[in-house]
Scaffold this active site. Structure first.
Site, PDB file in Angstrom:
ATOM      1  N   PHE A  96       0.676  -1.047  -0.237  1.00 50.01           N
ATOM      2  CA  PHE A  96      -0.011   0.223  -0.054  1.00 50.01           C
ATOM      3  C   PHE A  96       0.929   1.372   0.358  1.00 50.01           C
ATOM      4  O   PHE A  96       0.703   1.912  -0.473  1.00 50.01           O
ATOM      5  CB  PHE A  96      -0.614  -0.406   1.286  1.00 50.01           C
ATOM      6  CG  PHE A  96      -0.230   0.346   2.401  1.00 50.01           C
ATOM      7  CD1 PHE A  96      -0.703   1.935   2.681  1.00 50.01           C
ATOM      8  CD2 PHE A  96       0.565  -0.345   3.554  1.00 50.01           C
ATOM      9  CE1 PHE A  96       0.158   2.083   4.049  1.00 50.01           C
ATOM     10  CE2 PHE A  96       0.997   0.012   4.412  1.00 50.01           C
ATOM     11  CZ  PHE A  96       0.842   1.465   5.075  1.00 50.01           C
ATOM     12  N   LYS A  97       2.236   1.383   0.622  1.00 50.91           N
ATOM     13  CA  LYS A  97       3.369   2.393   0.548  1.00 50.91           C
ATOM     14  C   LYS A  97       3.201   2.609  -0.710  1.00 50.91           C
ATOM     15  O   LYS A  97       3.508   3.920  -0.931  1.00 50.91           O
ATOM     16  CB  LYS A  97       3.940   1.991   0.668  1.00 50.91           C
ATOM     17  CG  LYS A  97       3.870   1.579   2.790  1.00 50.91           C
ATOM     18  CD  LYS A  97       3.788   2.402   3.850  1.00 50.91           C
ATOM     19  CE  LYS A  97       3.993   1.590   4.686  1.00 50.91           C
ATOM     20  NZ  LYS A  97       5.236   1.457   5.912  1.00 50.91           N
ATOM     21  N   ASP A  98       2.898   2.278  -1.902  1.00 54.64           N
ATOM     22  CA  ASP A  98       3.050   2.274  -3.358  1.00 54.64           C
ATOM     23  C   ASP A  98       2.341   3.826  -3.687  1.00 54.64           C
ATOM     24  O   ASP A  98       2.919   4.629  -4.535  1.00 54.64           O
ATOM     25  CB  ASP A  98       3.101   1.385  -3.967  1.00 54.64           C
ATOM     26  CG  ASP A  98       4.437   0.644  -4.498  1.00 54.64           C
ATOM     27  OD1 ASP A  98       5.202   1.179  -4.449  1.00 54.64           O
ATOM     28  OD2 ASP A  98       3.861  -0.786  -4.214  1.00 54.64           O
ATOM     29  N   MET A 101       3.576   6.816  -2.544  1.00 52.97           N
ATOM     30  CA  MET A 101       5.640   6.837  -2.664  1.00 52.97           C
ATOM     31  C   MET A 101       5.761   7.758  -4.177  1.00 52.97           C
ATOM     32  O   MET A 101       6.182   7.890  -4.434  1.00 52.97           O
ATOM     33  CB  MET A 101       6.465   5.139  -2.056  1.00 52.97           C
ATOM     34  CG  MET A 101       6.380   4.799  -0.989  1.00 52.97           C
ATOM     35  SD  MET A 101       7.353   6.277   0.141  1.00 52.97           S
ATOM     36  CE  MET A 101       7.986   5.453   1.293  1.00 52.97           C
ATOM     37  N   THR A 129       7.846   0.013   3.379  1.00 57.51           N
ATOM     38  CA  THR A 129       7.958   1.755   3.312  1.00 57.51           C
ATOM     39  C   THR A 129       9.418   1.835   2.405  1.00 57.51           C
ATOM     40  O   THR A 129       9.972   3.273   1.857  1.00 57.51           O
ATOM     41  CB  THR A 129       8.316   2.416   4.601  1.00 57.51           C
ATOM     42  OG1 THR A 129       6.438   2.656   5.089  1.00 57.51           O
ATOM     43  CG2 THR A 129       8.906   4.000   3.993  1.00 57.51           C
TER      44      THR A 129
END
Length: 439
Positions: A96-98, A101, A129
């Site tokens: 989900f960090k994508d 980011m 992350t």
């Protein structure tokens, strides 16, 4: 502080966390936004926070960010039995960090092209992350990145997603300690303003406001698909993902409640149940991205809960001195946040049960959220956030499912690639020396 300055600096000059001056109430615009695509909705939600980027610039950054996702809906909603699962793992690194980011990397690139100069990103990661930050920074001119992660404290595939990156501007620092040690070192370095300025350091951890701003989008996008207020079950360790939901609710998203799901590192669940924020030992679990005690984004929530910077400073000073602090004002912590701590045994059992019943494979973090959701029976729909692809955790997922089901082509190809990493002690000076040599 203008938005672009807030993005580039990450932390405030005094080491504190930045927040917008006000949270906009966008509830009156919900009907106009139903049916918008993910990128279109992101632009609408970002604009109230941004005064120094044109709409055209913002649209270009957002469109490029989400073009790299493997699913046309970016974050599709899947029915799994009585629950709905929001798949947030279709980006470049399957986490989900994508979502945030890729947006943040595009903003950095745009701002450096406009302003000139260079940026050295410094971040700590408990798992996803780091690889997401690397994917957001690689192949971008004038950006270097230094990622600290606990040596042996992530899954092997999480580590290899970072350490097999060949780009010379990427530096992976395996710290002999816990994620809390990594986060402490990073925060200390950002507190040295002379060093930070000399080496042009910036932050991509969720201490950077733009990260939270981007994560707000999938709460709105999902809630607008359903016809009544939604409960979201959110696996959380550093409090960033659930804080984005808290802010989305404050902005008018039709969210009934947020189920705060932790693993056995349950400092946040204990706080929302008792009002006491107290350190415990860090337990290494099969959901390593949540193996955290000191959640950096929790300070932002406390600011809203306590109502002033002075009250927050007092609370955090007590916590720093004693390892424990308490809120005692007779009010509930927040009626919209429901805590639940999930054991290793329950996590494994949930993966196995969901696979046996529905043929759907959960990663261990998502399984924590599903287990927590099953304990609560809100009146409306329940959405569980799937924060990572199960193939990132093959050992525990395959053991729980009883079959070899945890695969993804992007990860299967990492096994034979050479690694690049530097092992360092959890020491501020050692990390500073490395940065000074390689920035």
């Amino acid at each position: 502080m203008p938005f672009q300055d807030a993005v580039m600096t990450g932390l405030a000059p005094d080491g504190g966390l930045l927040l917008p001056e006000s949270i906009p109430d966008l509830g009156s615009r919900l009907d106009d936004w139903r049916g918008l695509g993910f990128a279109e909705l992101a632009v609408e939600l970002f604009e109230p926070f941004i005064g120094d980027l044109s709409r055209e610039e913002l649209e270009r950054i957002v469109a490029k960010a989400f073009a790299s996702f493997r699913h046309p809906d970016v974050a599709p909603l899947v029915q799994v039995g009585d629950l709905r699962v929001l798949e947030l793992f279709h980006g470049p690194t399957l986490a989900f960090k994508d979502i945030a980011m890729q947006v943040l990397g595009g903003m950095f690139e745009h701002m450096l092209n406009a302003r000139g100069g260079r940026l050295n990103i410094l971040c700590a990661t408990s798992g996803d992350t780091g690889s997401a930050a690397i994917a957001g920074a690689r192949n971008r001119p004038n950006i270097g990145i230094f990622v600290l992660y606990p040596d042996g404290g992530t899954s092997e595939l999480q580590a290899r997603q970072m350490t097999t990156t060949r780009d010379s501007n990427v530096h992976c620092l395996a710290i002999r300690g816990t994620f809390d040690d990594c986060q402490r070192v990073v925060k200390s370095i950002f507190g040295d303003l002379e060093f930070k300025g000399r080496f042009e350091l910036g932050a991509v951890n969720s201490v950077n406001w733009a990260r939270l701003m981007a994560q707000i989008v999938y709460y709105f996008h999902t809630a607008l698909k359903l016809d009544r207020p939604v409960a979201f079950s959110v696996p959380t360790g550093n409090f960033g993902d659930i804080l984005a939901g808290y802010l989305a609710r404050a902005m008018g998203a039709p969210i009934d409640r947020l189920i705060l799901a932790t693993n056995s590192n349950d400092i946040l669940a204990r706080f929302f149940a008792t009002g006491v924020y107290a350190l415990g030992p860090v337990h290494r679990t099969i959901s390593p991205s949540m193996d955290i005690q000191v959640a950096s984004n929790f300070e932002r929530f406390l600011y809203y809960r306590l109502g002033s910077s002075e009250a927050l400073e007092t609370f955090m000073a007590d916590f720093a001195a004693d390892g424990s602090a308490r809120i005692e004002d007779g009010r509930p912590m927040d009626e919209s946040i429901v805590p639940a701590a999930v054991s290793e045994e329950e996590t494994m059992a949930t993966i196995g049960d969901v696979y046996a019943r529905h043929g759907y494979v959960l990663d261990p973090h998502t399984a924590v959220g599903v287990a927590a959701a099953r304990r609560h029976q809100p009146s409306g729909p329940v959405v569980c956030l799937a924060t990572a692809h199960p193939a990132k955790f093959p050992d525990s997922v395959n053991a729980a499912a009883g079959q070899d089901v945890a695969h993804h082509p992007a990860l299967d190809g990492l096994a034979d690639l050479p690694e690049r990493k530097t092992v360092l002690p959890p020491d501020v000076d050692a990390v500073k020396k490395f940065i000074a040599t390689h920035a």
